[in-house]
Each structure stands twice: as C-alpha cells, then as structure tokens.
Design a protein around this motif. Structure first.
Motif, mmCIF file in Angstrom:
data_model
loop_
_atom_site.group_PDB
_atom_site.id
_atom_site.type_symbol
_atom_site.label_atom_id
_atom_site.label_comp_id
_atom_site.label_asym_id
_atom_site.label_seq_id
_atom_site.Cartn_x
_atom_site.Cartn_y
_atom_site.Cartn_z
ATOM 1 N N LYS A 149 -8.269 -29.966 4.466
ATOM 2 C CA LYS A 149 -9.105 -30.317 3.311
ATOM 3 C C LYS A 149 -10.303 -29.381 3.200
ATOM 4 N N TYR A 150 -10.832 -29.013 4.346
ATOM 5 C CA TYR A 150 -11.986 -28.104 4.325
ATOM 6 C C TYR A 150 -11.581 -26.722 3.818
ATOM 7 N N VAL A 151 -10.414 -26.240 4.272
ATOM 8 C CA VAL A 151 -9.928 -24.928 3.809
ATOM 9 C C VAL A 151 -9.708 -24.948 2.302
ATOM 10 N N LEU A 152 -9.075 -26.020 1.810
ATOM 11 C CA LEU A 152 -8.832 -26.132 0.370
ATOM 12 C C LEU A 152 -10.145 -26.190 -0.402
ATOM 13 N N TYR A 153 -11.106 -26.917 0.129
ATOM 14 C CA TYR A 153 -12.415 -27.003 -0.528
ATOM 15 C C TYR A 153 -13.078 -25.630 -0.612
ATOM 16 N N GLN A 154 -13.028 -24.876 0.483
ATOM 17 C CA GLN A 154 -13.620 -23.540 0.486
ATOM 18 C C GLN A 154 -12.920 -22.616 -0.509
ATOM 19 N N GLN A 155 -11.599 -22.720 -0.596
ATOM 20 C CA GLN A 155 -10.851 -21.887 -1.547
ATOM 21 C C GLN A 155 -11.206 -22.243 -2.984
ATOM 22 N N LYS A 156 -11.368 -23.536 -3.234
ATOM 23 C CA LYS A 156 -11.756 -23.963 -4.583
ATOM 24 C C LYS A 156 -13.140 -23.451 -4.937
ATOM 25 N N GLN A 157 -14.051 -23.503 -3.971
ATOM 26 C CA GLN A 157 -15.402 -23.005 -4.213
ATOM 27 C C GLN A 157 -15.385 -21.508 -4.498
ATOM 28 N N LYS A 158 -14.594 -20.794 -3.730
ATOM 29 C CA LYS A 158 -14.497 -19.346 -3.930
ATOM 30 C C LYS A 158 -13.927 -19.035 -5.299
ATOM 31 N N LEU A 159 -12.847 -19.740 -5.679
ATOM 32 C CA LEU A 159 -12.202 -19.489 -6.969
ATOM 33 C C LEU A 159 -13.135 -19.872 -8.115
ATOM 34 N N ALA A 160 -13.934 -20.906 -7.919
ATOM 35 C CA ALA A 160 -14.889 -21.316 -8.953
ATOM 36 C C ALA A 160 -15.943 -20.231 -9.169
ATOM 37 N N GLU A 161 -16.387 -19.601 -8.067
ATOM 38 C CA GLU A 161 -17.368 -18.519 -8.191
ATOM 39 C C GLU A 161 -16.768 -17.318 -8.929
ATOM 40 N N VAL A 162 -15.520 -16.975 -8.575
ATOM 41 C CA VAL A 162 -14.862 -15.858 -9.253
ATOM 42 C C VAL A 162 -14.670 -16.173 -10.729
ATOM 43 N N SER A 163 -14.284 -17.410 -11.026
ATOM 44 C CA SER A 163 -14.059 -17.810 -12.419
ATOM 45 C C SER A 163 -15.346 -17.724 -13.230
ATOM 46 N N SER A 164 -16.459 -18.166 -12.632
ATOM 47 C CA SER A 164 -17.746 -18.077 -13.320
ATOM 48 C C SER A 164 -18.118 -16.628 -13.603
ATOM 49 N N HIS A 165 -17.816 -15.756 -12.642
ATOM 50 C CA HIS A 165 -18.099 -14.339 -12.836
ATOM 51 C C HIS A 165 -17.230 -13.751 -13.951
ATOM 52 N N VAL A 166 -15.960 -14.174 -13.989
ATOM 53 C CA VAL A 166 -15.048 -13.684 -15.022
ATOM 54 C C VAL A 166 -15.519 -14.131 -16.404
ATOM 55 N N LEU A 167 -15.950 -15.382 -16.511
ATOM 56 C CA LEU A 167 -16.391 -15.904 -17.815
ATOM 57 C C LEU A 167 -17.663 -15.222 -18.302
ATOM 58 N N SER A 168 -18.434 -14.675 -17.372
ATOM 59 C CA SER A 168 -19.666 -13.993 -17.778
ATOM 60 C C SER A 168 -19.402 -12.588 -18.328
ATOM 61 N N MET A 169 -18.156 -12.124 -18.245
ATOM 62 C CA MET A 169 -17.795 -10.770 -18.687
ATOM 63 C C MET A 169 -17.165 -10.810 -20.076
ATOM 64 N N GLU A 170 -17.264 -9.696 -20.779
ATOM 65 C CA GLU A 170 -16.558 -9.545 -22.042
ATOM 66 C C GLU A 170 -15.094 -9.224 -21.768
ATOM 67 N N LYS A 171 -14.242 -9.541 -22.737
ATOM 68 C CA LYS A 171 -12.801 -9.365 -22.553
ATOM 69 C C LYS A 171 -12.458 -7.906 -22.261
ATOM 70 N N LYS A 172 -13.066 -6.986 -22.992
ATOM 71 C CA LYS A 172 -12.766 -5.578 -22.812
ATOM 72 C C LYS A 172 -13.129 -5.114 -21.405
ATOM 73 N N ARG A 173 -14.285 -5.533 -20.971
ATOM 74 C CA ARG A 173 -14.720 -5.137 -19.630
ATOM 75 C C ARG A 173 -13.834 -5.771 -18.564
ATOM 76 N N LEU A 174 -13.437 -7.014 -18.785
ATOM 77 C CA LEU A 174 -12.567 -7.693 -17.840
ATOM 78 C C LEU A 174 -11.247 -6.954 -17.679
ATOM 79 N N LEU A 175 -10.653 -6.549 -18.798
ATOM 80 C CA LEU A 175 -9.373 -5.858 -18.735
ATOM 81 C C LEU A 175 -9.500 -4.541 -17.990
ATOM 82 N N GLU A 176 -10.662 -3.920 -18.103
ATOM 83 C CA GLU A 176 -10.866 -2.654 -17.408
ATOM 84 C C GLU A 176 -11.086 -2.844 -15.910
ATOM 85 N N GLU A 177 -11.622 -4.014 -15.534
ATOM 86 C CA GLU A 177 -12.019 -4.213 -14.132
ATOM 87 C C GLU A 177 -11.156 -5.233 -13.394
ATOM 88 N N ILE A 178 -10.024 -5.593 -13.965
ATOM 89 C CA ILE A 178 -9.167 -6.591 -13.315
ATOM 90 C C ILE A 178 -8.758 -6.131 -11.910
#
Length: 287
Positions: free
Chosen positions: A33-62
């Motif tokens: 459960k702890y491992v899953l929680y940490q993975q969810k937290q990590k993915l949430a941080e990445v998702s927040s970073h992705v949402l802060s980017m414009e689509k064009k920039r995201l496609l360039e930096e995937i």
C-alpha cells in the motif's frame, strides 16, 4: 549461567523476535500500500507538471519528460469515438513497448475528460504480473495519458521476507553470543559484590576489588566504605562489651562479701542466734 544472564538473554531474544514479527507484518501488509501510495503521489506530481505546459511544448518534450520521470506519456483526440480513442491510446502505448491486455476508457470517463475533469485508473495485468497506473488529463481537446507500470510487490516482498528470516536468524545468534559475553562481564562483578555482602553479614569485613569504570565500581566502593565503617563500629562495640563485662565482674566481687554476711546474719536470726545483735542495738546510745 546465572539467573540474571538468563533473564537478559531471554528478554533480548523476545524483543528482537517482536521486532522481526512487526517488520514482517509491515512488509507483508503495509509495504504494498505504501509503494502504491508513493507511485500515485509521483504520478500526480508529473500530471500537475504536464497540465502546466502548453500542448505544443508538451509534444516537443514528451521524450524528455518520460526519461526524467520514468513514465509513459501518450495522447489522443477527444473528438474521436470511444473505440477509436482507446485504439489510438493502445497503439501508441504498444509503440512504446507497453502492451496491455486490460485497458479501456469508458463513455463516462470520456465525458468526464471532455468536461475538463481528470480520470485516474489502475489496470491489472495478471499475465505481466503488474499494474498500470494511469492519469488521464484533458488538454486542448486531447486526452493525455501519463502512466507507469508497477510490478506486483507480493512476490518481491515474499523473497525479501525469506531473506530477512536468514538475516534476523543470524543476527539473533550473534546477539545472543554478545549478550552472553556482556552479561558475563556484568554478572561477575555483581557476584563478587554478593560474596562481599554475605561475608559482611557474617562479620567478616572483607572488601571487593572491582575495576569496571562504571556504576558497579561505584557500588563496590560504597560497600567497601560501609565494610570499613562497620568493622570500626564492631571493634568499638566489642571494646565496650569487654568493659561492661569487667565492670559486672568487679561489682559482683564487691557485693559478694556483704551479701555473704547478710546471708549469715539472716540465717542466725532464723536459728535464734541473734542475741549479740540485739544487745548491740540495745546498748547503742540514742542520738
């Protein structure tokens, strides 16, 4: 082995065993459960970073984002039908060597994304013995899937627990041996103190020679000091007792002659042989 040594070894063994059991339980039931929680937290941080980017920039930096965060990022057009959208996402995942047997966005999920909401999913992949954790994000008419494979932790944890059994068993043996060594060093001075105390109780005022550099040595010094004081007090008391015996002997000697005379006079009175005494009192002038 002394009683104290046995008690210390048994208690140390019980504590170590309790720690091992708790560690085993935590690894088995809470670590996944702890491992899953940490993975969810990590993915949430990445998702927040992705949402802060414009689509064009995201496609360039995937590719860079995937390398940096060790995730997989694919996208599809939300305007497509449910089947087309899912096929598009699965195809792009396959291109990145992510083959999933169970992966699907339902109509409700797609509607949520079209309304600007997020969708978080965990897809179980029993054949691969892993889970695929995905955050679906809406972005300018597209859905961006940020996912990461999470291997089953049960097999790994089982191996870790088996390995820990050997480690803890070896540690227990070493700890018992060290306990025997240390308790012996502690018990021997205490045994000497016990012998000294017993000797003092039998009026043999001996002293304990203990050099441990700790509280046991301080205790030995206090017992030695007590022994010296008790010996001095005992000598003084013996001297006073001897004086008392001599005093009683002298008193007994001094009282022996008067008592003998009194006894003789008393016997004479009983036998009627007291004329001399009566005459002595009769002829004695009155003062």
């Amino acid at each position: 082995m002394s009683k104290l040594s046995k008690k210390l070894i048994i208690r140390i063994t019980l504590v170590l065993s309790a720690v091992f059991i708790v560690s085993l339980a935590l690894n088995t039931y809470f670590l996944p459960k702890y491992v899953l929680y940490q993975q969810k937290q990590k993915l949430a941080e990445v998702s927040s970073h992705v949402l802060s980017m414009e689509k064009k920039r995201l496609l360039e930096e995937i590719a860079e984002l995937e390398q940096t965060y060790r995730v997989t990022i694919v996208y599809a057009d939300l305007a497509e039908s449910e089947d087309q959208l899912n096929d598009r996402l699965k195809t792009r995942l396959n291109e990145k060597r992510i083959t999933l047997s169970r992966f699907w966005l339902t109509t409700d999920n797609i509607d949520t994304l079209r309304e600007g909401g997020r969708v978080n999913k965990i897809y179980d992949q029993p054949k691969l013995k892993s889970n695929f954790l995905v955050n679906f994000l809406p972005m300018e008419g597209n859905v961006v899937a940020v996912g990461e494979s999470i291997p089953y932790t049960s097999d790994t944890i089982s191996m870790v627990n088996h390995f820990n059994v050997y480690i803890w068993s070896g540690a227990l043996v070493v700890l018992i041996l060290l306990s025997v060594l240390f308790t012996t060093r502690i018990v021997k001075p205490l045994a000497k103190l016990n012998e000294t105390a017993e000797a003092i109780s039998n009026l043999a005022f001996t002293k304990a020679d203990i050099r441990t550099g700790d509280e046991v040595e301080e205790l030995a010094e206090r017992i030695n000091s007590m022994s010296t004081k008790l010996e001095s007090a005992h000598v003084t008391l013996e001297g006073k007792n001897e004086e008392l015996r001599r005093f009683i002997a002298d008193i007994s000697h001094e009282l022996r002659t008067p008592l003998a005379l009194i006894k003789a006079y008393a016997t004479g009175i009983q036998d009627g042989l007291d004329d001399g005494i009566r005459k002595l009192y009769e002829t004695k002038p009155m003062t």
